[in-house]
Design an enzyme around this catalytic site. Sequence first.
Site, PDB file in Angstrom:
ATOM      1  N   GLU A  40      60.239   3.369   5.567  1.00 53.41           N
ATOM      2  CA  GLU A  40      59.299   3.861   6.847  1.00 53.41           C
ATOM      3  C   GLU A  40      57.859   3.636   6.771  1.00 53.41           C
ATOM      4  O   GLU A  40      57.259   3.861   5.608  1.00 53.41           O
ATOM      5  CB  GLU A  40      59.860   5.092   7.144  1.00 53.41           C
ATOM      6  CG  GLU A  40      61.208   5.316   7.912  1.00 53.41           C
ATOM      7  CD  GLU A  40      61.314   6.361   8.629  1.00 53.41           C
ATOM      8  OE1 GLU A  40      60.486   7.253   8.850  1.00 53.41           O
ATOM      9  OE2 GLU A  40      62.435   6.667   8.944  1.00 53.41           O
ATOM     10  N   HIS A 112      55.703   6.007  14.235  1.00 53.63           N
ATOM     11  CA  HIS A 112      56.394   5.516  12.955  1.00 53.63           C
ATOM     12  C   HIS A 112      57.612   4.561  13.124  1.00 53.63           C
ATOM     13  O   HIS A 112      57.995   4.359  14.259  1.00 53.63           O
ATOM     14  CB  HIS A 112      56.752   6.840  12.034  1.00 53.63           C
ATOM     15  CG  HIS A 112      58.119   7.702  12.725  1.00 53.63           C
ATOM     16  ND1 HIS A 112      57.537   8.536  13.721  1.00 53.63           N
ATOM     17  CD2 HIS A 112      59.102   7.897  12.270  1.00 53.63           C
ATOM     18  CE1 HIS A 112      58.871   9.193  13.925  1.00 53.63           C
ATOM     19  NE2 HIS A 112      59.662   8.629  13.170  1.00 53.63           N
ATOM     20  N   HIS A 114      61.550   3.461  12.316  1.00 52.63           N
ATOM     21  CA  HIS A 114      62.852   3.721  11.876  1.00 52.63           C
ATOM     22  C   HIS A 114      63.741   2.317  11.545  1.00 52.63           C
ATOM     23  O   HIS A 114      63.573   1.258  12.168  1.00 52.63           O
ATOM     24  CB  HIS A 114      63.622   4.337  13.149  1.00 52.63           C
ATOM     25  CG  HIS A 114      63.502   5.691  13.389  1.00 52.63           C
ATOM     26  ND1 HIS A 114      64.322   6.521  14.232  1.00 52.63           N
ATOM     27  CD2 HIS A 114      62.827   6.569  12.486  1.00 52.63           C
ATOM     28  CE1 HIS A 114      63.639   7.831  13.870  1.00 52.63           C
ATOM     29  NE2 HIS A 114      62.758   8.029  13.129  1.00 52.63           N
ATOM     30  N   ASP A 125      62.309  14.544  13.087  1.00 48.48           N
ATOM     31  CA  ASP A 125      61.153  14.363  13.871  1.00 48.48           C
ATOM     32  C   ASP A 125      60.674  15.306  14.956  1.00 48.48           C
ATOM     33  O   ASP A 125      59.573  15.743  15.145  1.00 48.48           O
ATOM     34  CB  ASP A 125      61.481  13.016  14.671  1.00 48.48           C
ATOM     35  CG  ASP A 125      61.402  11.861  13.944  1.00 48.48           C
ATOM     36  OD1 ASP A 125      60.775  11.575  12.856  1.00 48.48           O
ATOM     37  OD2 ASP A 125      62.199  10.733  14.097  1.00 48.48           O
TER      38      ASP A 125
END
Length: 169
Positions: A40, A112, A114, A125
Amino acid sequence: MLQTRPDLITCLPMGGYLIIPSKLIEQLYDYRQLSNIDTEAGGVLIGCWRNRVVNGVNKEPFHAELTDCTTPHRRDKRSRYGFFRRSSYHIKKVLQAWKHSSKEQSYIGEWHTHPEPHPKPSNEDIAQWQQNISGNKAILIIIGQKSNWIAYWDGFSAVPLPNLVQDAR
Ligand SMILES: [Zn+2]
């Protein structure tokens, strides 16, 4: 002659626009977790809120414009299913943008990746956002393998936004 690609745009729940330069989103696409060893990635989003002006009076923030972002630093903690900002580089870059823009640009959200085709925020999150940006508005982006999840954080919960389109203005 080089032609600039149009910015990307979507609507915020209060009716304003969210504007994302194509260059910025392409930078995030570089971190898509397409192979099964990719970890990630993430960072902060830099930009500014623009107020609505009604009868010459500045009203509440209405439009959001992203101008820059931070990308992973080697001191951040990255795994297949997690990204934790640890480096001070992220906050330093936000401060620099603030100073160099006459205090206009600042932290405006986070992004971010995934490792899933069509991403949705995890419970972790949501717990982190509730802890870190409770009471503040923000723009949240999760980059998936095939599509993105983009939301407006109203201070308490995430409101997913319509798909980005090219700005034809
Ligand atoms: Zn996540």
